[in-house]
Design a protein around this motif. Structure first.
Motif, PDB file in Angstrom:
ATOM      1  N   VAL A 403      -3.646 -51.779 -78.899  1.00 32.98           N
ATOM      2  CA  VAL A 403      -4.787 -51.673 -79.876  1.00 32.98           C
ATOM      3  C   VAL A 403      -5.217 -50.295 -79.935  1.00 32.98           C
ATOM      4  N   ARG A 404      -4.962 -49.787 -81.083  1.00 33.94           N
ATOM      5  CA  ARG A 404      -5.458 -48.121 -81.310  1.00 33.94           C
ATOM      6  C   ARG A 404      -6.395 -48.147 -82.083  1.00 33.94           C
ATOM      7  N   ASP A 405      -7.202 -47.205 -81.724  1.00 35.94           N
ATOM      8  CA  ASP A 405      -8.322 -46.944 -82.663  1.00 35.94           C
ATOM      9  C   ASP A 405      -8.546 -45.293 -82.858  1.00 35.94           C
ATOM     10  N   ASN A 406      -9.371 -44.879 -84.049  1.00 35.92           N
ATOM     11  CA  ASN A 406      -9.218 -43.421 -84.264  1.00 35.92           C
ATOM     12  C   ASN A 406     -10.860 -42.928 -83.630  1.00 35.92           C
ATOM     13  N   GLY A 407     -11.269 -43.502 -82.725  1.00 38.13           N
ATOM     14  CA  GLY A 407     -12.662 -43.218 -82.259  1.00 38.13           C
ATOM     15  C   GLY A 407     -12.747 -41.878 -81.226  1.00 38.13           C
ATOM     16  N   GLN A 444       1.880 -55.278 -67.163  1.00 37.66           N
ATOM     17  CA  GLN A 444       1.182 -53.659 -66.907  1.00 37.66           C
ATOM     18  C   GLN A 444       0.015 -53.525 -67.893  1.00 37.66           C
ATOM     19  N   MET A 445      -0.821 -52.794 -67.525  1.00 38.90           N
ATOM     20  CA  MET A 445      -1.711 -52.505 -68.620  1.00 38.90           C
ATOM     21  C   MET A 445      -2.073 -51.087 -68.558  1.00 38.90           C
ATOM     22  N   TYR A 446      -2.235 -50.235 -69.610  1.00 36.42           N
ATOM     23  CA  TYR A 446      -2.474 -48.928 -69.624  1.00 36.42           C
ATOM     24  C   TYR A 446      -3.435 -48.643 -70.578  1.00 36.42           C
ATOM     25  N   MET A 447      -4.212 -47.423 -70.647  1.00 34.85           N
ATOM     26  CA  MET A 447      -5.203 -46.763 -71.249  1.00 34.85           C
ATOM     27  C   MET A 447      -5.012 -45.506 -71.533  1.00 34.85           C
ATOM     28  N   LYS A 448      -4.653 -44.905 -72.510  1.00 35.52           N
ATOM     29  CA  LYS A 448      -4.854 -43.444 -72.614  1.00 35.52           C
ATOM     30  C   LYS A 448      -5.519 -42.995 -74.140  1.00 35.52           C
ATOM     31  N   ASN A 449      -5.895 -41.636 -74.060  1.00 41.01           N
ATOM     32  CA  ASN A 449      -6.178 -40.914 -75.346  1.00 41.01           C
ATOM     33  C   ASN A 449      -4.995 -40.505 -76.099  1.00 41.01           C
ATOM     34  N   ARG A 450      -5.327 -40.352 -77.359  1.00 39.35           N
ATOM     35  CA  ARG A 450      -4.482 -39.671 -78.256  1.00 39.35           C
ATOM     36  C   ARG A 450      -5.141 -38.539 -79.142  1.00 39.35           C
ATOM     37  N   ASP A 451      -4.406 -38.070 -79.923  1.00 40.41           N
ATOM     38  CA  ASP A 451      -5.049 -36.925 -80.573  1.00 40.41           C
ATOM     39  C   ASP A 451      -6.488 -37.407 -81.268  1.00 40.41           C
ATOM     40  N   GLN A 452      -6.564 -38.517 -81.843  1.00 42.50           N
ATOM     41  CA  GLN A 452      -7.769 -38.991 -82.493  1.00 42.50           C
ATOM     42  C   GLN A 452      -7.833 -40.602 -81.758  1.00 42.50           C
ATOM     43  N   ILE A 456      -5.034 -48.879 -75.952  1.00 42.51           N
ATOM     44  CA  ILE A 456      -5.043 -49.746 -75.008  1.00 42.51           C
ATOM     45  C   ILE A 456      -3.897 -50.680 -75.077  1.00 42.51           C
ATOM     46  N   GLY A 457      -2.766 -50.802 -73.997  1.00 41.69           N
ATOM     47  CA  GLY A 457      -1.797 -51.620 -74.410  1.00 41.69           C
ATOM     48  C   GLY A 457      -1.463 -52.567 -72.816  1.00 41.69           C
ATOM     49  N   ILE A 458      -0.845 -53.525 -73.190  1.00 37.50           N
ATOM     50  CA  ILE A 458      -0.212 -54.347 -71.975  1.00 37.50           C
ATOM     51  C   ILE A 458       1.155 -54.598 -72.517  1.00 37.50           C
TER      52      ILE A 458
END
Length: 465
Positions: A403-407, A444-452, A456-458
């Motif tokens: 799940v990606r957002d631009n927040g 596996q579950m991971y959370m990370k920031n991107r450019d914008q 959150i992925g599993i």
């Protein structure tokens, strides 16, 4: 340096082999010394027998010479020569034995005396057989004189042999005493070494067994905090201790897992109880409100209430039950419909789904809390348009859901979990724990920031079809 593994059986065999080797060497030394003593004693006896034989042969020659002189018969001549020859051969054999230098020189004189004795004896019976008078007396007396010298020489050899024999006997006694002392000393060392080995071996073994016994008693009482059992014997006991330590770790891990699962179940039951307060009254009321909204021309209000009703109905199921991915996606759609009405055109929700993974199972309320987190923590307060992208991809034996957002992204320093007061109340930590239990640690579950924004992925394995 790490010592190599030596089994208890091998240790015992090595100790027995060492004891057997020591006793065998000791027995071999005793047999060797006894053999030398026996040879020395046999040589002494053999020498004494040869001297007796020489005396006996000379005595026979003397007797035969006397009989010849008495009877004047030639029948005794051969007997005289034969006895002297036997004596001579015996003296030569005696020289070949292990005799001293003094005795050897005496035997050389003895052979010369024997030749003289033979010469005088021969002259004696030759004269005696050729005449009836007593002219042989002079040679006969010389023969007797030489005969006496020969016996004196034999007595001297006999004396030397006896003296040497007594000396050897004294040496034998001293040697036997020394051998006896060595034997006692070696047996003492073997016995002491065996006792020391048995004591150290048994103490170490009992000490190791006591460690395991005490730890097992504590475990039987339910106390798994017994620490690491360390046994450095490098045998079966060390292997047993390692297996025991591993078993305790596994049991502790399983107990922790059971405890976590119980806490999650309590939390889920609590949330379910909160959600199940008079559900039929709530659903009936929502249906009445939806129909009234439709009659009054509020179609959007009607859709909103129906979506809310579906979400509540989905959430009322047991939280740890499994659903197919398409069922979870339908619940996500209902949730997004509500949020669209709330945010209007400021929200865009995109999906990228592999249709062939919709048949697999996941725990209920897995994707919806992640999407909810994107709405609440990613886009809330955002002034420009927010975009949320949901992708579900087939990766061979696994399924990747992102799940990606631009927040505004995650502020990892302040934490990301603020579940209270929102739709489901189920946080990301809860989702991660339930995935870990459902897929037995393979998720596996991971959370990370991107450019914008943030991701959150599993990554979960495929379960069922």
């Amino acid at each position: 340096m790490k010592s190599s593994y030596i089994s208890i059986k091998k240790k015992l065999i090595i100790s027995y082999v060492i004891i057997i080797i020591v006793l065998t060497c000791l027995s071999g030394y005793i047999l060797y010394t006894n053999s030398i003593l026996t040879k020395t004693y046999n040589s002494f006896i053999e020498s004494m027998l040869m001297l007796n034989e020489i005396q006996s042969y000379l005595g026979d020659s003397k007797k035969n010479l006397d009989k010849l002189l008495l009877t004047r018969s030639t029948n005794y001549i051969d007997l005289i020569y034969s006895s002297i020859d036997e004596a001579r051969e015996t003296i030569k054999k005696f020289q070949e034995t292990n005799i001293t230098e003094d005795n050897y020189m005496i035997t050389k004189d003895l052979l010369n005396l024997l030749n003289s004795y033979e010469k005088y004896s021969e002259e004696t019976f030759r004269i005696a057989l050729s005449s009836a008078d007593e002219r042989y007396i002079e040679n006969y007396n010389n023969s007797n004189k030489v005969y006496g010298y020969i016996f004196k020489a034999l007595e001297e050899i006999n004396y030397n042999l006896s003296k040497s024999g007594f000396e050897n006997y004294s040496i034998m006694i001293q040697h036997n005493n020394r051998l006896f002392n060595i034997l006692i000393f070696m047996l003492g060392i073997v016995l002491f070494g065996s006792l020391v080995f048995a004591y150290i071996f048994s103490i170490n073994m009992v000490k190791s067994i006591n460690k395991l016994t005490e730890a097992a008693k504590e475990v039987s009482k339910g106390n798994f905090d017994v620490g690491i059992i360390e046994i450095e014997s490098n045998d079966e006991l060390s292997i047993l201790a390692k297996a025991f330590n591993k078993m305790i770790n596994n049991i502790s891990f399983l107990l922790d897992e059971i405890k976590k699962k119980a806490e999650l179940e309590k939390e889920a039951q609590f949330l379910a109880l909160q959600s199940q307060i008079n559900p039929h009254f709530l659903f009936n009321t929502l249906n009445v409100i939806a129909k009234m909204s439709l009659l009054e021309g509020g179609e959007k209000t009607c859709d909103l209430i129906e979506s809310l009703s579906d979400i509540l109905r989905y959430n009322l199921r047991k939280i740890d039950s499994s659903v197919r991915i398409y069922e979870e996606l339908k619940n996500v759609e209902e949730y997004v419909n509500i949020q669209r009405i709330r945010f209007l055109d400021r929200i865009e929700f995109c999906k990228d789904i592999d249709e062939n993974v919709l048949k697999y199972y996941i725990p209920a309320l897995t994707i919806q809390p992640i999407v909810e987190n994107a709405f609440i923590h990613g886009l809330e307060g955002k002034e420009d348009k927010g975009i949320i992208e949901l992708s579900i991809k087939d990766e061979n034996e696994y399924i990747r859901i992102e799940v990606r957002d631009n927040g505004k992204g995650f502020d990892f320093d302040k934490g990301i979990e603020k579940p209270k007061g929102h739709t489901t109340g189920i946080g990301l930590k809860n989702v991660k724990e339930r995935l870990n239990i459902f897929f037995k640690g393979r998720s596996q579950m991971y959370m990370k920031n991107r450019d914008q924004g943030a991701i959150i992925g599993i990554l979960i394995p495929k379960v069922g079809e």
